[in-house]
Design an enzyme around this catalytic site. Structure first.
Site, mmCIF file in Angstrom:
data_model
loop_
_atom_site.group_PDB
_atom_site.id
_atom_site.type_symbol
_atom_site.label_atom_id
_atom_site.label_comp_id
_atom_site.label_asym_id
_atom_site.label_seq_id
_atom_site.Cartn_x
_atom_site.Cartn_y
_atom_site.Cartn_z
ATOM 1 N NE ARG A 34 22.572 -37.874 12.066
ATOM 2 C CZ ARG A 34 23.117 -37.640 12.658
ATOM 3 N NH1 ARG A 34 23.217 -35.834 12.671
ATOM 4 N NH2 ARG A 34 24.238 -37.634 13.219
ATOM 5 C CE1 TYR A 143 37.303 -42.279 10.201
ATOM 6 C CE2 TYR A 143 39.492 -41.870 9.006
ATOM 7 C CZ TYR A 143 38.229 -41.739 9.087
ATOM 8 O OH TYR A 143 37.767 -42.606 8.204
#
Length: 320
Positions: A34, A143
């Site tokens: 990012r 998850y």
């Protein structure tokens, strides 16, 4: 010399893979992040990716890539903040993963290595009855479900495109910089806090960060790893009591463990709303890595004691 695209290079596992491959002369490396890292080796290319979901454009990151190592994920947390955890996990772990895999296949990527989780298998094993790579998945939380769905989607893409897929399911990973419960245990041991874990007769598989990285690197080029699912561990299962004793030795602080029966701990934790934590401390979770040895001729190169020494040194250097 092939180029590898690595996602998740700012994370615990991805960062260790990045460090290893950055020092390798065998492969060129692209890392998808990012934000820029403070420094990158001259052989590493940065590809900025703002988010990972079903519409992310990976075209620049995949340029000239031969292998993808996908370590980025929305990770499991003890205190979930999302009001719809499964949808949140699916956005990144399923839709994001499969979008990347489809684009990788279209670009001619040879192999896609997916860092999954033992949670795909489940949460607990009977003592002495480990999970195997061919066992039927039984995830118990959002998850684990998202990782299972990603795995199934990857195998479909592999069969349709010819791109090779390798799925790796680690249990708890520990190494220098480890956080969460492992870090807290080290902190309590160092402070000499008496802990009620002196009579736990469970057995749990762990994987040293160095062993996991070594296995991932093995899977980059090994021809027999193609389209396989692997469980990975140190091959040295420990009870919680044994692990704490080894951690104390590494820290130079003998563990002060009280022999409280695991049944009492489980009951107390359940009454306090900490049943999941109790299961991790008192229950068993073992994995069988026979397949890794027989198919890939792989054995863990680092012992539990060696990795715990490295963890303890990092802890003492940074927190004492």
């Amino acid at each position: 010399m092939g180029r590898i695209l690595l996602t998740g290079a700012s994370g615990f596992v991805g960062g260790a893979i990045h460090e290893y491959l950055s020092n390798s002369s065998t492969h060129k490396l692209t890392v998808a992040l990012r934000r820029p890292m403070s420094s990158l080796p001259v052989t590493t290319t940065l590809a900025q990716i703002d988010q990972i979901d079903g519409v992310t454009d990976w075209s620049r990151a995949l340029l000239d890539s031969d292998v993808v190592i996908h370590a980025a994920a929305r990770v499991h947390v003890m205190q979930e903040s999302s009001t719809d955890p499964l949808t949140s996990f699916r956005k990144v772990n399923v839709e994001g993963t499969l979008n990347l895999a489809r684009q990788a296949a279209e670009k001619g990527v040879r192999r896609f290595i997916f860092i999954s989780s033992i949670k795909v298998n489940g949460e607990e094993t009977s003592l002495g009855v480990p999970y195997t790579a061919c066992a039927e998945p039984a995830p118990a939380d959002p998850y684990g479900i998202s990782k299972m769905e990603a795995e199934k989607g990857l195998m479909r893409i592999a069969s349709e495109s010819g791109m090779e897929v390798v799925i790796i399911r680690p249990p708890l990973v520990y190494g220098p910089g480890v956080k969460a419960n492992f870090f807290n245990m080290m902190k309590w041991l160092y402070r000499g806090v008496p802990l009620p874990f002196g009579a736990i007769c469970n057995s749990r598989s762990l994987v040293a960060l160095d062993n996991l990285v070594d296995f991932v690197v093995t899977c980059i080029d090994h021809p027999k790893a193609a389209n396989q699912v692997f469980l990975v561990s140190d091959g040295d299962d420990l009870s919680t009591t044994e692990l704490l004793k080894k951690m104390g030795r590494a820290l130079g602080k003998p563990a002060r463990l009280l022999p409280v029966p695991s049944g009492v701990l489980t009951l107390a934790a359940t009454l306090l709303g900490k049943k999941t934590l109790s299961q991790r401390l008192c229950g068993s979770l073992q994995v069988d890595i026979t397949k890794n040895r027989e198919l890939l001729n792989w054995l863990p190169p680092v012992t539990v004691e060696t990795e715990l020494d490295a963890v303890a040194k990092d802890f003492l250097d940074k927190h004492v």
